[in-house]
Design an enzyme around this catalytic site. Structure first.
Site, PDB file in Angstrom:
ATOM      1  CG  ASP A  12     -11.381 111.195  11.480  1.00 55.47           C
ATOM      2  OD1 ASP A  12     -11.370 110.130  10.837  1.00 55.47           O
ATOM      3  OD2 ASP A  12     -12.396 111.652  12.044  1.00 55.47           O
ATOM      4  CE  LYS A  79     -11.931 104.852   7.290  1.00 52.02           C
ATOM      5  NZ  LYS A  79     -12.275 105.870   8.295  1.00 52.02           N
ATOM      6  CD  GLU A 180     -11.547 105.631  11.968  1.00 48.91           C
ATOM      7  OE1 GLU A 180     -12.680 105.161  12.189  1.00 48.91           O
ATOM      8  OE2 GLU A 180     -11.107 105.820  10.828  1.00 48.91           O
ATOM      9  CG  ASP A 202     -15.916 105.490  15.574  1.00 39.67           C
ATOM     10  OD1 ASP A 202     -16.753 106.116  14.898  1.00 39.67           O
ATOM     11  OD2 ASP A 202     -14.693 105.564  15.365  1.00 39.67           O
TER      12      ASP A 202
END
Ligand code: AMP
Length: 512
Positions: A12, A79, A180, A202
């Site tokens: 992850d 990211k 994810e 999420d």
């Protein structure tokens, strides 16, 4: 098969923290997953890369520890910039929020300068992937060369490709990219013989994703997905930061926003305060010697923060996430009563008001069935294990693309080839006809996004098919095939059906 080659871990790769897991054996058909611990027993590694004043590269905790003192040479939240074109509005917004220098690279991509060295976003991601891999190799006592890596569901083709390429830079084969929220649903559902529909909400450090997923035993079918690559815990921290700066300026007439070290100290305490307020109603917010008056007198920040104030400062962020949930539900053709479970993933979902608002929205309390920090890595490991499984117990993931993919038409409009939420893998064919005499080249600009004005979407790349038969306008046809693979990555082929001449390329971003 070579036993070493068999090792394949799940990673992850998070905005704030990263985590890895592996399946170590089966218990009557149910895979046993273990998180890979870092020294000191932590399961997560901060996704932070820095260079200290001696020129040493630091990754993870070592990088985070020196962050306050060395903010200009410490890269975090990278990211958010992965696979972005420098011109996107998002990059401009982000640049204002960080102390490190962001500038355009040769291909209109994003480059970061720290300690007089230049890093592409691929390189920064590669450093973090490499660190996770080293930790895993040490722990497992065998070299790790392959991984399933998760990305936000809302990542474009270009962002997915960047993560794959990052793996290549450090000789880590990214065997599969998965989303994810989909990974989290695996952590929840594998081995339970379920037949239900789940909503995965999420909200992590930097990104927000929501997916509606139907689970039928080993089949995990995404009905619709959506998100915001610029909505996450960092925005909650920034809301606190903004309030503190304003309060301090109103009391002292001093603007702390131009002082990188002060800003970093406030950001650090803002995050801790936010987390503390998930468990308490009120906490002090004190930072001694934050700056000095022009007379050289030290000044402190001395405030109190209540949960209520935090909720007021961030209610627009929670609203935004719920608007996206509502849109995704409509896209899935379902309503709240069709959802059996709401899964919470990402550290920011620990904030009580997030859980309260979701409970109101869905009319049921979110499930405690997955660990918000660990579910994604666990799901990635389960999928990695399944890829190697040659029995009929394989997991089947049926995912979708998060945003439309299409091409620019004359006049600047967007011709959609795959609508958002189109199932993947998927292929579509178009026939293009030459538009002028002796045309020997066909160029197409490919975009991803949901805007009707093509340039408001992300440019994925330019595709040129050369060597077309020379003839009069309208006489030559070219068959163009768009292929989106299971990872959401686009490949294009073109073929002249008359001559049989073919060309294939992965769409690459060119400078524009
Ligand atoms: P993740 O990307 O899932 O690791 O999420 C990290 C984000 O969750 C960061 O912005 C953290 O500040 C936030 N977070 C972690 N714990 C809490 C908590 N107890 N309350 C609120 N936010 C939290």
């Amino acid at each position: 098969m070579d036993a070493m080659k068999d090792i394949i871990i799940g990673i992850d790769l998070g905005t704030t923290n990263s985590c890895a897991a592996i399946v170590e054996g089966d218990n009557i058909g149910i895979p046993q997953v273990k998180l890979i611990p870092y020294k000191g027993g932590e399961y997560t590694i901060p996704s932070v890369f820095a260079i200290d004043d001696k020129g040493n590269e630091l990754i993870g905790y070592e990088a985070k520890r020196q962050w306050q003192l060395n903010p200009k040479n410490t890269i975090y939240g990278a990211k958010r910039l992965v696979g972005r074109s420098y011109r996107s509005d998002i990059v401009e917004t982000w640049q204002k929020a960080v102390a490190y220098a962001v500038r355009p690279g040769k291909k209109n991509d994003v480059v970061i300068d720290i300690a007089k060295r230049e890093f592409s976003m691929q390189e920064v991601s590669a450093k973090i992937l490499n660190k996770i891999r080293d930790v895993a190799s040490n722990h497992l006592k065998t070299p790790v060369k392959r991984a399933v890596v998760t990305v936000p569901a809302y990542f474009t083709d270009r962002q997915r490709q960047t993560v794959k390429d990052a793996g290549k830079l450090v000789d880590l084969e990214v065997v599969r990219i998965i989303n994810e929220p989909t990974a989290a649903s695996l952590a929840y559902g594998v081995g339970k013989r379920l037949n239900e529909r789940v909503a995965v909400y999420d909200l992590g450090g930097g990104t927000f994703d929501v997916s509606i997923i139907e689970i039928r035993d080993r089949v995990f079918e995404v009905k619709a997905t959506g998100g915001d690559i610029f909505l996450g815990g960092l925005d909650f921290d920034n809301a606190i930061l903004g309030h503190v700066l304003k309060d301090f300026a109103s009391k002292t007439a001093i603007d702390l926003s131009t002082d990188p070290v002060a800003m970093q100290r406030i950001k650090d305490l803002a995050e801790r305060t936010k987390c503390d307020l998930s468990a308490r109603e009120e906490v002090p917010f004190n930072i001694p010697f934050i700056t000095m008056t022009s007379q050289g007198q030290p000044l402190n920040i001395e405030m109190k923060f209540s949960r209520k104030l935090l909720e007021q400062l961030t209610s627009h962020l929670v609203d935004r996430s719920l608007q996206i949930v509502a849109k995704v539900l409509v896209d899935s053709g379902l309503s709240t009563k069709d959802i059996d479970e709401v899964l919470l993933v990402g550290g920011q979902t620990r904030m009580p008001v997030v859980q309260d608002r979701l409970t109101k929205f869905f009319g049921k309390s979110p499930s405690k069935g997955v660990h918000p920090d660990e579910a994604v890595a666990i799901g990635a490991a389960l999928y990695a294990h399944s890829l190697e499984d040659d029995t009929n117990l394989k997991l089947q993931l049926l995912d979708v693309i998060p945003m439309a993919i299409g091409l620019e038409k004359a006049g600047g409009s967007f011709h959609v080839v795959f609508p958002r939420n189109a199932a993947i893998p998927n292929a579509k064919q178009l026939t293009a006809t030459t538009s002028y005499d002796q045309q020997t080249e066909l160029a197409m600009r490919i975009f991803q996004g949901d805007n009707e004005a093509v340039t408001r979407n992300e440019l994925l790349g330019e595709f040129t098919f050369s060597g077309i038969r020379s003839d009069r306008a309208g006489k030559v046809q070219v068959e163009v095939t768009f292929d989106v693979n299971v990872e959401g990555i686009l490949t294009m082929h073109a073929r002249d059906p008359a001559s049989g001449k073919e060309m294939q390329t992965t769409v690459r971003v060119t400078s524009s």
